[in-house]
Design a protein around this motif. Structure first.
Motif, PDB file in Angstrom:
ATOM      1  N   ALA A   1     -19.077 -30.825  23.048  1.00 54.91           N
ATOM      2  CA  ALA A   1     -20.460 -30.418  23.242  1.00 54.91           C
ATOM      3  C   ALA A   1     -20.679 -29.721  24.572  1.00 54.91           C
ATOM      4  O   ALA A   1     -21.769 -29.228  24.831  1.00 54.91           O
ATOM      5  CB  ALA A   1     -21.373 -31.646  23.158  1.00 54.91           C
ATOM      6  N   ASP A   2     -19.663 -29.666  25.426  1.00 55.30           N
ATOM      7  CA  ASP A   2     -19.828 -29.006  26.716  1.00 55.30           C
ATOM      8  C   ASP A   2     -20.122 -27.539  26.516  1.00 55.30           C
ATOM      9  O   ASP A   2     -19.547 -26.879  25.656  1.00 55.30           O
ATOM     10  CB  ASP A   2     -18.547 -29.160  27.561  1.00 55.30           C
ATOM     11  N   GLY A   3     -20.982 -26.989  27.353  1.00 52.27           N
ATOM     12  CA  GLY A   3     -21.268 -25.563  27.272  1.00 52.27           C
ATOM     13  C   GLY A   3     -22.165 -25.266  26.104  1.00 52.27           C
ATOM     14  O   GLY A   3     -22.893 -26.095  25.606  1.00 52.27           O
ATOM     15  N   GLY A   4     -22.128 -24.028  25.618  1.00 53.46           N
ATOM     16  CA  GLY A   4     -22.890 -23.646  24.440  1.00 53.46           C
ATOM     17  C   GLY A   4     -24.137 -22.877  24.763  1.00 53.46           C
ATOM     18  O   GLY A   4     -24.782 -22.341  23.873  1.00 53.46           O
ATOM     19  N   GLY A   5     -24.508 -22.799  26.063  1.00 53.06           N
ATOM     20  CA  GLY A   5     -25.636 -21.963  26.409  1.00 53.06           C
ATOM     21  C   GLY A   5     -26.943 -22.727  26.374  1.00 53.06           C
ATOM     22  O   GLY A   5     -27.096 -23.747  25.729  1.00 53.06           O
ATOM     23  N   ALA A   6     -27.902 -22.195  27.111  1.00 52.35           N
ATOM     24  CA  ALA A   6     -29.196 -22.859  27.229  1.00 52.35           C
ATOM     25  C   ALA A   6     -29.984 -22.812  25.934  1.00 52.35           C
ATOM     26  O   ALA A   6     -30.937 -23.560  25.767  1.00 52.35           O
ATOM     27  CB  ALA A   6     -30.000 -22.209  28.361  1.00 52.35           C
ATOM     28  N   PHE A   7     -29.613 -21.903  25.017  1.00 51.93           N
ATOM     29  CA  PHE A   7     -30.350 -21.793  23.770  1.00 51.93           C
ATOM     30  C   PHE A   7     -30.082 -22.963  22.832  1.00 51.93           C
ATOM     31  O   PHE A   7     -30.830 -23.188  21.886  1.00 51.93           O
ATOM     32  CB  PHE A   7     -29.985 -20.490  23.044  1.00 51.93           C
ATOM     33  N   LEU A   8     -29.006 -23.699  23.059  1.00 54.88           N
ATOM     34  CA  LEU A   8     -28.586 -24.732  22.117  1.00 54.88           C
ATOM     35  C   LEU A   8     -29.026 -26.109  22.587  1.00 54.88           C
ATOM     36  O   LEU A   8     -28.780 -26.500  23.730  1.00 54.88           O
ATOM     37  CB  LEU A   8     -27.061 -24.708  21.955  1.00 54.88           C
ATOM     38  N   ALA A   9     -29.657 -26.829  21.696  1.00 60.67           N
ATOM     39  CA  ALA A   9     -30.054 -28.200  21.988  1.00 60.67           C
ATOM     40  C   ALA A   9     -28.904 -29.141  21.682  1.00 60.67           C
ATOM     41  O   ALA A   9     -27.934 -28.774  21.001  1.00 60.67           O
ATOM     42  CB  ALA A   9     -31.278 -28.574  21.154  1.00 60.67           C
ATOM     43  N   SER A  10     -29.003 -30.371  22.167  1.00 63.31           N
ATOM     44  CA  SER A  10     -27.965 -31.362  21.909  1.00 63.31           C
ATOM     45  C   SER A  10     -27.788 -31.585  20.418  1.00 63.31           C
ATOM     46  O   SER A  10     -26.665 -31.775  19.937  1.00 63.31           O
ATOM     47  CB  SER A  10     -28.326 -32.673  22.608  1.00 63.31           C
ATOM     48  N   ALA A  11     -28.900 -31.544  19.674  1.00 62.97           N
ATOM     49  CA  ALA A  11     -28.815 -31.735  18.224  1.00 62.97           C
ATOM     50  C   ALA A  11     -28.016 -30.619  17.565  1.00 62.97           C
ATOM     51  O   ALA A  11     -27.304 -30.849  16.577  1.00 62.97           O
ATOM     52  CB  ALA A  11     -30.217 -31.809  17.623  1.00 62.97           C
ATOM     53  N   ASP A  12     -28.124 -29.388  18.099  1.00 63.92           N
ATOM     54  CA  ASP A  12     -27.348 -28.269  17.559  1.00 63.92           C
ATOM     55  C   ASP A  12     -25.855 -28.519  17.735  1.00 63.92           C
ATOM     56  O   ASP A  12     -25.049 -28.248  16.841  1.00 63.92           O
ATOM     57  CB  ASP A  12     -27.730 -26.957  18.258  1.00 63.92           C
ATOM     58  N   LYS A  13     -25.493 -29.033  18.890  1.00 66.17           N
ATOM     59  CA  LYS A  13     -24.084 -29.287  19.173  1.00 66.17           C
ATOM     60  C   LYS A  13     -23.541 -30.417  18.296  1.00 66.17           C
ATOM     61  O   LYS A  13     -22.426 -30.316  17.757  1.00 66.17           O
ATOM     62  CB  LYS A  13     -23.908 -29.622  20.651  1.00 66.17           C
ATOM     63  N   ASP A  14     -24.326 -31.471  18.159  1.00 66.49           N
ATOM     64  CA  ASP A  14     -23.904 -32.573  17.286  1.00 66.49           C
ATOM     65  C   ASP A  14     -23.754 -32.101  15.845  1.00 66.49           C
ATOM     66  O   ASP A  14     -22.816 -32.500  15.143  1.00 66.49           O
ATOM     67  CB  ASP A  14     -24.919 -33.714  17.346  1.00 66.49           C
ATOM     68  N   SER A  15     -24.676 -31.258  15.393  1.00 65.78           N
ATOM     69  CA  SER A  15     -24.608 -30.732  14.036  1.00 65.78           C
ATOM     70  C   SER A  15     -23.358 -29.878  13.839  1.00 65.78           C
ATOM     71  O   SER A  15     -22.713 -29.936  12.784  1.00 65.78           O
ATOM     72  CB  SER A  15     -25.867 -29.911  13.732  1.00 65.78           C
ATOM     73  N   ALA A  16     -22.997 -29.085  14.857  1.00 62.09           N
ATOM     74  CA  ALA A  16     -21.794 -28.250  14.768  1.00 62.09           C
ATOM     75  C   ALA A  16     -20.541 -29.101  14.681  1.00 62.09           C
ATOM     76  O   ALA A  16     -19.608 -28.800  13.928  1.00 62.09           O
ATOM     77  CB  ALA A  16     -21.721 -27.310  15.968  1.00 62.09           C
ATOM     78  N   ILE A  17     -20.499 -30.186  15.453  1.00 57.06           N
ATOM     79  CA  ILE A  17     -19.346 -31.082  15.411  1.00 57.06           C
ATOM     80  C   ILE A  17     -19.249 -31.745  14.041  1.00 57.06           C
ATOM     81  O   ILE A  17     -18.165 -31.844  13.454  1.00 57.06           O
ATOM     82  CB  ILE A  17     -19.437 -32.131  16.517  1.00 57.06           C
ATOM     83  N   ASP A  18     -20.379 -32.199  13.518  1.00 58.82           N
ATOM     84  CA  ASP A  18     -20.373 -32.819  12.190  1.00 58.82           C
ATOM     85  C   ASP A  18     -19.876 -31.837  11.129  1.00 58.82           C
ATOM     86  O   ASP A  18     -19.113 -32.209  10.226  1.00 58.82           O
ATOM     87  CB  ASP A  18     -21.779 -33.299  11.830  1.00 58.82           C
ATOM     88  N   ALA A  19     -20.323 -30.576  11.229  1.00 59.09           N
ATOM     89  CA  ALA A  19     -19.881 -29.560  10.265  1.00 59.09           C
ATOM     90  C   ALA A  19     -18.387 -29.303  10.400  1.00 59.09           C
ATOM     91  O   ALA A  19     -17.670 -29.157   9.400  1.00 59.09           O
ATOM     92  CB  ALA A  19     -20.668 -28.266  10.476  1.00 59.09           C
ATOM     93  N   ALA A  20     -17.886 -29.251  11.646  1.00 59.75           N
ATOM     94  CA  ALA A  20     -16.456 -29.028  11.867  1.00 59.75           C
ATOM     95  C   ALA A  20     -15.629 -30.188  11.316  1.00 59.75           C
ATOM     96  O   ALA A  20     -14.566 -29.977  10.707  1.00 59.75           O
ATOM     97  CB  ALA A  20     -16.179 -28.848  13.356  1.00 59.75           C
ATOM     98  N   VAL A  21     -16.111 -31.412  11.514  1.00 59.85           N
ATOM     99  CA  VAL A  21     -15.393 -32.583  10.990  1.00 59.85           C
ATOM    100  C   VAL A  21     -15.391 -32.559   9.463  1.00 59.85           C
ATOM    101  O   VAL A  21     -14.382 -32.914   8.830  1.00 59.85           O
ATOM    102  CB  VAL A  21     -16.038 -33.878  11.519  1.00 59.85           C
ATOM    103  N   ALA A  22     -16.491 -32.140   8.853  1.00 63.83           N
ATOM    104  CA  ALA A  22     -16.547 -32.067   7.392  1.00 63.83           C
ATOM    105  C   ALA A  22     -15.552 -31.048   6.857  1.00 63.83           C
ATOM    106  O   ALA A  22     -14.876 -31.287   5.845  1.00 63.83           O
ATOM    107  CB  ALA A  22     -17.965 -31.706   6.947  1.00 63.83           C
ATOM    108  N   ILE A  23     -15.446 -29.902   7.524  1.00 63.18           N
ATOM    109  CA  ILE A  23     -14.476 -28.882   7.109  1.00 63.18           C
ATOM    110  C   ILE A  23     -13.060 -29.400   7.302  1.00 63.18           C
ATOM    111  O   ILE A  23     -12.189 -29.237   6.434  1.00 63.18           O
ATOM    112  CB  ILE A  23     -14.708 -27.585   7.898  1.00 63.18           C
ATOM    113  N   TYR A  24     -12.811 -30.017   8.441  1.00 63.97           N
ATOM    114  CA  TYR A  24     -11.497 -30.592   8.714  1.00 63.97           C
ATOM    115  C   TYR A  24     -11.128 -31.630   7.663  1.00 63.97           C
ATOM    116  O   TYR A  24      -9.975 -31.679   7.191  1.00 63.97           O
ATOM    117  CB  TYR A  24     -11.503 -31.210  10.108  1.00 63.97           C
ATOM    118  N   SER A  25     -12.091 -32.453   7.274  1.00 65.67           N
ATOM    119  CA  SER A  25     -11.824 -33.518   6.304  1.00 65.67           C
ATOM    120  C   SER A  25     -11.382 -32.971   4.962  1.00 65.67           C
ATOM    121  O   SER A  25     -10.605 -33.625   4.248  1.00 65.67           O
ATOM    122  CB  SER A  25     -13.082 -34.381   6.126  1.00 65.67           C
TER     123      SER A  25
END
Length: 220
Positions: A6-30
């Motif tokens: 979740a580090d970085g990502g720019g000021a436009f991104l909220a913490s929820a956006d980063k968590d959602s991206a990680i969840d999506a990446a884990v789903a693809i990985y799975s």
């Protein structure tokens, strides 16, 4: 891993956006490297048994069924001796010719999605970087889309800057997605089965003298 990705990502991104991206990446990985787990139930002398509690409909796959358990050489139930079917109450495992008694256990080995949180992860540490790359790519796509929406059709310096930024984000996302694919071997054709073609002479004699589509029977 969630905090690291979740580090970085720019000021436009909220913490929820980063968590959602990680969840999506884990789903693809799975989908490519699912987590394997097991559960054990006691036999009851019947043919039909409920699915494991952590079974995910539409995702999980049974790898093996063992019954009875505890033998030095595992006693696996052949795949043609059981099936998964759906009745009004949900999915069930149905054995065709096996009725495990109460003295025998049934052990399922099956797949489930990986789970990642701030304090725990089922993903092997060796794959953390790949998931971080995929999550970062998803975030970069979001940033690129946001800059593209801000693009002004007039040829102003600000408009050109938005277009160039969106393109750079897109290029970085593509590079990170390629890194994820390479790590997991996605698109690697080394194990692909190549279709084979064999040519045979089918111009055999036809005793009844019937003509072929392109030429008549062989003259001997």
């Amino acid at each position: 891993m969630r905090d690291a990705a979740a580090d970085g990502g720019g000021a436009f991104l909220a913490s929820a956006d980063k968590d959602s991206a990680i969840d999506a990446a884990v789903a693809i990985y799975s989908r490519h490297r699912p987590q394997e787990t097991s559960t054990q139930v006691a036999g009851d002398g019947g043919y039909i048994y409920a699915m494991p509690a952590s079974w995910v409909d539409g995702f999980s796959v049974i790898r093996t069924i063992e019954s009875p358990t505890g033998n030095q050489i595992p006693t696996y139930v052949e795949p043609d001796r059981w099936t998964i079917y759906r009745d009004p109450a949900g999915l069930r495992v149905r054995f065709y010719d096996l009725t495990p008694p109460a003295s025998d256990n049934i052990r399922y080995v099956y797949t489930i999605p990986h789970a990642v949180s701030a304090g725990a992860s089922s993903v092997p540490a060796s794959d953390d970087h790949a998931i971080a790359a995929k999550a970062s790519a998803i975030l970069l796509r979001q940033l690129g889309a946001r800059h593209a929406r801000d693009f002004d059709s007039t040829l102003t310096a600000d408009a050109v800057d938005h277009a160039g930024t969106a393109t750079r984000y897109d290029s970085l996302a593509t590079a990170l997605e390629d890194e994820f694919d390479a790590h997991l071997g996605i698109g690697d054709s080394s194990d692909d089965t190549v279709a084979a073609m064999v040519l045979h002479d089918i111009d055999v004699d036809m005793a009844w003298g019937e003509r072929r589509l392109f030429h008549g029977p062989r003259v001997t």
